[in-house]
Motif scaffolding. Structure first.
Motif, PDB file in Angstrom:
ATOM      1  N   VAL A  27       0.763  -1.297  -0.212  1.00  0.00           N
ATOM      2  CA  VAL A  27       0.219   0.002   0.011  1.00  0.00           C
ATOM      3  C   VAL A  27       0.406   1.287   0.033  1.00  0.00           C
ATOM      4  O   VAL A  27       0.696   1.893  -0.798  1.00  0.00           O
ATOM      5  CB  VAL A  27      -0.847  -0.216   1.399  1.00  0.00           C
ATOM      6  CG1 VAL A  27      -1.022   1.063   1.438  1.00  0.00           C
ATOM      7  CG2 VAL A  27      -1.363  -1.493   1.422  1.00  0.00           C
ATOM      8  N   TRP A  28       1.707   1.217   0.932  1.00  0.00           N
ATOM      9  CA  TRP A  28       2.536   2.567   0.721  1.00  0.00           C
ATOM     10  C   TRP A  28       2.970   3.397  -0.481  1.00  0.00           C
ATOM     11  O   TRP A  28       3.694   4.072  -0.928  1.00  0.00           O
ATOM     12  CB  TRP A  28       4.024   1.605   1.901  1.00  0.00           C
ATOM     13  CG  TRP A  28       4.699   3.012   1.847  1.00  0.00           C
ATOM     14  CD1 TRP A  28       5.258   4.127   1.063  1.00  0.00           C
ATOM     15  CD2 TRP A  28       6.462   2.331   2.825  1.00  0.00           C
ATOM     16  NE1 TRP A  28       6.549   3.917   1.535  1.00  0.00           N
ATOM     17  CE2 TRP A  28       7.594   3.688   2.084  1.00  0.00           C
ATOM     18  CE3 TRP A  28       6.410   1.476   4.189  1.00  0.00           C
ATOM     19  CZ2 TRP A  28       8.164   3.490   3.214  1.00  0.00           C
ATOM     20  CZ3 TRP A  28       7.768   2.145   4.638  1.00  0.00           C
ATOM     21  CH2 TRP A  28       9.542   3.018   4.491  1.00  0.00           C
ATOM     22  N   MET A  31       0.695   4.287  -3.228  1.00  0.00           N
ATOM     23  CA  MET A  31       0.528   5.325  -3.085  1.00  0.00           C
ATOM     24  C   MET A  31       1.581   6.132  -3.003  1.00  0.00           C
ATOM     25  O   MET A  31       1.121   7.605  -3.777  1.00  0.00           O
ATOM     26  CB  MET A  31       0.201   5.606  -1.487  1.00  0.00           C
ATOM     27  CG  MET A  31      -1.168   4.997  -1.265  1.00  0.00           C
ATOM     28  SD  MET A  31      -1.654   4.996   0.247  1.00  0.00           S
ATOM     29  CE  MET A  31      -2.310   7.127   0.211  1.00  0.00           C
ATOM     30  N   GLU A  32       2.764   5.333  -2.963  1.00  0.00           N
ATOM     31  CA  GLU A  32       3.940   6.214  -2.967  1.00  0.00           C
ATOM     32  C   GLU A  32       4.085   6.836  -4.805  1.00  0.00           C
ATOM     33  O   GLU A  32       4.454   8.361  -5.046  1.00  0.00           O
ATOM     34  CB  GLU A  32       5.066   5.934  -2.474  1.00  0.00           C
ATOM     35  CG  GLU A  32       6.330   7.569  -2.189  1.00  0.00           C
ATOM     36  CD  GLU A  32       6.972   6.752  -2.085  1.00  0.00           C
ATOM     37  OE1 GLU A  32       7.178   5.650  -1.226  1.00  0.00           O
ATOM     38  OE2 GLU A  32       8.463   7.171  -1.560  1.00  0.00           O
ATOM     39  N   THR A  35       0.940   8.604  -6.684  1.00  0.00           N
ATOM     40  CA  THR A  35       0.848   9.830  -5.825  1.00  0.00           C
ATOM     41  C   THR A  35       1.994  11.100  -6.305  1.00  0.00           C
ATOM     42  O   THR A  35       1.627  12.207  -6.329  1.00  0.00           O
ATOM     43  CB  THR A  35       0.454  10.730  -4.562  1.00  0.00           C
ATOM     44  OG1 THR A  35       1.584  10.008  -3.841  1.00  0.00           O
ATOM     45  CG2 THR A  35      -0.620   9.752  -4.077  1.00  0.00           C
TER      46      THR A  35
END
Lengths: 219, 366
Positions: A27-28, A31-32, A35
């Motif tokens: 997830v990290w 998303m990183e 985004t």
């Protein structure tokens, strides 16, 4: 600590921690990466992108014309070991049992003899691909230490899984512990290394195809 | 009267056992322990010997199941073994009605047989609160063990509780239950784990000791290799189904009725070193897997702390319940990274100095 207790720790705290790091990392990193964004393209599109993104995913899945003859190890080897890894993971009985336990979904498994054949082919192919990487100057030049480490991290779960199922070389308790710990290492490094391409490869290809079409190069 | 050694035939006849049965038993025992056929003859001579090594049996923090199991030994029977081959001088469970008098008898036996007696221990030793959780006649079991071990020729830890703590050592181990081999370092200690151990394993080791005056070859955990050298799965009659990938999915499905492998139902036979699948129980009638239930792994240290008995070895010990928390934590870290990167981009945008053609010409020296 006995072998039994060692296995118990690996099946318990070790696996729980590895899965937690894996889930968090996925997830990290997703998303990183997504985004970060891109600079807004304010130019008028040369043409409508259409299905270029999807087409690029498909087209790059295939080998470029003539390349299979030119470099069969890279292309055929690449197909075989990736497919082998998928079959071994998703179609063997113990793994389906684990998936059913984790997410409640299950499907029919391949017979153990088929899984054995696929496993052996996968292992041999991975070795061939590694030898090719070391022998060819260009591939060797492009490869870093991390690439070889990741090869080992990918190879060991398959090898230890085969040895475990067939009770070869070492006591089953140690083999199962080694298999599980190799998988745990794989889970932990997966989101933070090149192995993450398993997640990013499809969106990246779609993005490239889509952008190229906007710029007037549809595929 | 001539003082001569009693021949095996005479001895067995005295005990009401036919010569054939007696020799069959000795040969079978030698075979079970993977010994040469000559060991059978040695066993028969040892069992016929008039010399009866004294045995002291101490029961500590346990359920009494090990003694129950030994009572179930069919060849030789407990009474045959203990009253004809060994000399059981002290056993708390058997002498409980004699009260404090047994303690005096124990001390007397120790004095007379110093350095010769065999000490059999079942149950663990509670070490917390100075051992107050388990005592006999006001003496803590730790003190009793250390006192008795001093004069023993050897120590046999009988059952998983004595070998590795067993039930009483299960999490959170409120009494500080400790294995015998962790406390006794200056005497030979043999471990016979199992909850309880298989009767023939107990009697086999005792007879081996009687015959050869030493213990059989042991593995790294101090267990006789003859009985604990292989896993239950190695010799399991359901193993062909494992090889074929045929697994029972529940205890009452078609696979279970067909006798398929119980791996997915939590059988721990793969990692359990014991002789259940060959020596079996109740006079070699059956063993748990044959009765339709998976192996619990009772002869392995810490078997009660390894998750559910009904979870397959290929699964995590406990259901992974924190995956959602991990996903949320990942989302939080990802969100933080997004904000950080956004901050970098905003700083870069604010500090960005536009350049024009004149600047470029200056840099190139034009």
């Amino acid at each position: 600590m006995s072998e039994f207790q060692w296995l118990s720790w690996i099946r318990g705290v070790g696996l729980q921690s590895a899965v937690a790091i894996f889930c968090m990392g996925i997830v990290w990193r997703t998303m990183e990466i997504y985004t970060l964004g891109r600079k807004l393209d304010i130019a008028e599109p040369r043409r409508i992108s259409g299905a270029s993104g999807w087409h690029t995913i498909y087209r790059r899945f295939l080998a470029p014309l003539g390349m299979i003859h030119l470099d069969p190890v890279t292309y055929i080897g690449g197909y075989v070991f990736h497919l082998g890894l998928l079959i071994v993971f998703f179609l063997s009985e113990p793994h389906i049992h684990l998936i059913r336990e984790l997410i409640g979904l299950s499907w029919p498994a391949l017979p153990p003899s088929m899984i054995d054949i696929v496993t052996i082919v996968t292992l041999i192919t991975m070795i061939v691909v590694l030898v090719d990487r070391v022998r060819k100057p260009l591939k060797r030049f492009l490869s870093g230490f991390g690439d070889y480490v990741l090869w080992v991290i990918t190879f060991l779960p398959v090898l230890s899984g085969y040895l475990t199922v067939h009770h070869l070389l070492l006591p089953y308790t140690i083999l199962l512990a080694l298999h599980m710990i190799s998988v745990e290492v794989l889970l932990i490094v997966f989101p933070f290394t090149k192995l993450f391409h398993a997640v990013t490869v499809w969106p990246s290809r779609w993005f490239n195809g889509n952008t190229n079409a906007r710029k007037g190069v549809p595929v | 009267m001539e003082n001569r050694e009693i021949e095996p035939l005479e001895s067995s006849m005295v005990h009401g056992v036919s010569r054939r049965t007696f020799l069959q038993y000795c040969a079978t025992l030698a075979s079970l322990m993977a010994l040469p056929s000559s060991a059978g003859v040695a066993f028969s001579k040892a069992l016929s010997s008039v010399s009866r090594p004294p045995v002291i049996w101490l029961s500590f923090q346990d359920c009494g199941g090990c003694t129950e199991s030994l009572i179930r030994s069919n060849v030789p029977t407990l009474e045959d073994l203990l009253f004809n081959s060994l000399s059981l001088e002290y056993h708390q469970a058997f002498q409980i009605s004699a009260g404090i008098a047994t303690e005096a008898a124990r001390k007397d036996v120790v004095q007379k047989n110093w350095g010769k007696y065999l000490l059999i221990v079942d149950g663990s030793i509670p070490m917390k609160e100075e051992g107050v959780y388990s005592t006999t006649a006001g003496v803590s079991h730790y003190d009793l063990l250390m006192e008795m071990a001093k004069g023993a020729a050897a120590v046999i830890a009988m059952g998983t509780c004595a070998v590795s703590g067993g039930l009483s050592r299960a999490y959170p181990n409120p009494t500080g239950a400790t294995a015998i081999s962790r406390l006794i370092k200056d005497k030979p200690v043999i471990n016979l784990p199992g909850c309880p151990p298989i009767p023939v394993v107990m009697t086999g080791v005792l007879i081996y000791y009687l015959t050869f005056g030493a213990f059989p070859e042991l593995d790294a955990l101090g267990r006789p290799k003859a009985f604990y050298g292989e896993t239950v799965h190695d010799r399991c009659y359901r193993r062909p189904f494992y090889e074929q990938g045929k697994f029972a999915k529940s205890f009452d499905d078609e696979g279970a009725r067909q006798g398929w492998c119980l791996f997915e139902l939590g059988c721990k036979g793969h990692i359990t070193h014991n002789a259940c699948s060959t020596k079996k129980w109740n006079g070699a009638v059956s063993f748990p897997i044959e009765s339709g239930h998976g192996c619990l792994g009772c002869s392995e240290p810490g078997f009660l702390d390894t998750g559910s008995f009904y979870r397959a070895l290929s699964l995590p010990e406990k259901p992974i319940g924190h995956a959602v928390n991990a996903l949320m934590a990942g989302a939080m870290v990802g969100g933080s990274m997004f904000m950080t990167n956004r901050g970098f981009k905003m700083v870069a945008a604010h500090t960005h100095l536009p350049s024009c053609v004149a600047d470029l010409e200056k840099e190139s020296g034009g």
